[in-house]
Design an enzyme around this catalytic site. Structure first.
Site, mmCIF file in Angstrom:
data_model
loop_
_atom_site.group_PDB
_atom_site.id
_atom_site.type_symbol
_atom_site.label_atom_id
_atom_site.label_comp_id
_atom_site.label_asym_id
_atom_site.label_seq_id
_atom_site.Cartn_x
_atom_site.Cartn_y
_atom_site.Cartn_z
ATOM 1 N N GLU A 130 -22.518 52.866 -27.168
ATOM 2 C CA GLU A 130 -22.669 53.295 -28.676
ATOM 3 C C GLU A 130 -23.633 54.177 -28.816
ATOM 4 O O GLU A 130 -24.047 54.351 -29.975
ATOM 5 C CB GLU A 130 -22.886 51.843 -29.622
ATOM 6 C CG GLU A 130 -21.291 51.064 -29.509
ATOM 7 C CD GLU A 130 -20.384 51.625 -29.926
ATOM 8 O OE1 GLU A 130 -20.472 52.542 -31.174
ATOM 9 O OE2 GLU A 130 -19.194 51.265 -29.520
ATOM 10 N N ASP A 170 -32.962 52.577 -16.870
ATOM 11 C CA ASP A 170 -34.059 52.893 -15.990
ATOM 12 C C ASP A 170 -34.209 54.649 -16.227
ATOM 13 O O ASP A 170 -35.080 55.146 -16.389
ATOM 14 C CB ASP A 170 -33.891 52.650 -14.453
ATOM 15 C CG ASP A 170 -33.942 51.203 -14.124
ATOM 16 O OD1 ASP A 170 -34.473 50.689 -14.810
ATOM 17 O OD2 ASP A 170 -33.002 50.869 -13.329
#
Length: 309
Positions: free
Chosen positions: A225, A253
């Site tokens: 999303e 990350d």
């Protein structure tokens, strides 16, 4: 200097098969081994972006050379504290027929109280005033869940900026120490504040509560999303791009690496979110824990739409 700290590093072994057959011999089509651990993953993407960092943390001695040789091959500086034991190996099974990825995470070494105390003293001698430290990832067995909170308190005493990216109790406790920035995904955010993940305004409200606590930057990953980025002055949202997903490992990350690049280069909040999304998108388009390339990140960034909230 930028330090990425990994307390529970891993060797990530990715195995590609057509489909998993229980109680049968399964033969791999492709396999690869990479060095993993969230802090290390951040440093790998930072290197692609042209930002130097130092990987630090704790390594088990038994298979430490695999990590050190790998980082050396990427020309990433490292300064790890070694203890007895073996670093974990995580297995990622990719089923081509179903386009699924199954993770089997190992336990790894067990750390003793005196070892983490020794490392903390060691680490505090490395960092200097105005450095930036990324605390991210799971904790090895033997550590209390307030360890990131302790690190943040100690680092703030040296005027060191801290970015925290963790899950569960380590994140909840770490936030108590008010780090400079955090990067929760939506599920991690729900452990900290009460939000409705289907309501973007609820997510925004939850993020602002953390800003009110004194955290300067809150970058919330919403998976497919998109993401929300909240600072004291601005709030932005970007919908996720539809791409072929090869691996979600390290996507968060990569977002952290994008945030750091933006901080180091004084990018606007608007451009920060674009870059963070681009880094994460490029990562999911890349197999296993392989590093996305800078050109792909730049091209994706051009197509990302960011809206003010």
């Amino acid at each position: 200097m930028i330090y990425t700290l990994t307390l529970n590093p891993a060797i990530d072994k990715t195995i590609v098969i057509d489909e998993y057959r229980r109680n049968e011999v399964n033969r791999s089509m492709v396999s690869r081994k990479d060095v993993g651990g969230k802090g290390i993953n951040v440093s790998k993407v930072l290197k692609v972006l042209g930002v130097d960092s130092v990987c630090t943390g704790i390594l088990g001695e038994e298979n430490s050379n695999f990590f050190l040789d790998y980082l050396k091959s990427l020309k990433i500086e490292n300064d790890f504290f070694k203890i007895p034991g073996e670093n974990r190996t995580n297995i990622k099974i990719v089923e081509k027929n179903y386009e699924t990825i199954t993770d089997i995470n190992d336990r790894g070494f067990v750390i003793k109280k005196n070892e983490i105390d020794n490392f903390l003293d060691y680490f505090m001698k490395l960092v200097k005033e105005e450095d930036l430290v990324v605390l991210s990832g799971s904790l090895p067995e033997g550590l209390e869940t307030d360890i990131y909170e302790e690190f943040i308190h100690r680092l703030k005493e040296k005027s060191v900026k801290v970015i925290l990216d963790a899950d569960g109790s380590p994140m909840i406790n770490g936030i108590k120490a008010v780090p400079y920035a955090i990067k929760p995904n939506i599920h991690e955010l729900k452990n900290v504040v009460d939000v409705d993940e289907k309501d973007i305004n609820s997510v925004l409200k939850g993020g602002k509560k953390l800003i009110e606590k004194g955290i300067e930057k809150v970058l919330i990953s919403l998976g497919v999303e998109g993401a929300v980025y909240i600072t004291r002055n601005n709030s932005y949202y970007s919908k996720g791009m539809e791409v072929m997903v090869k691996s979600t490992v390290g996507a968060g990350d990569a977002m952290v690496a994008g945030l750091i690049y933006a901080m180091e280069n004084n990018l606007s909040d608007f451009e920060t979110l674009k870059l963070a999304i681009a880094c994460a998108t490029a990562k999911v388009m890349t197999e296993g824990t392989k590093i996305p390339d800078n050109e792909t990140i730049k091209n994706i960034s051009k197509d990302i739409i960011v809206k003010s909230l």
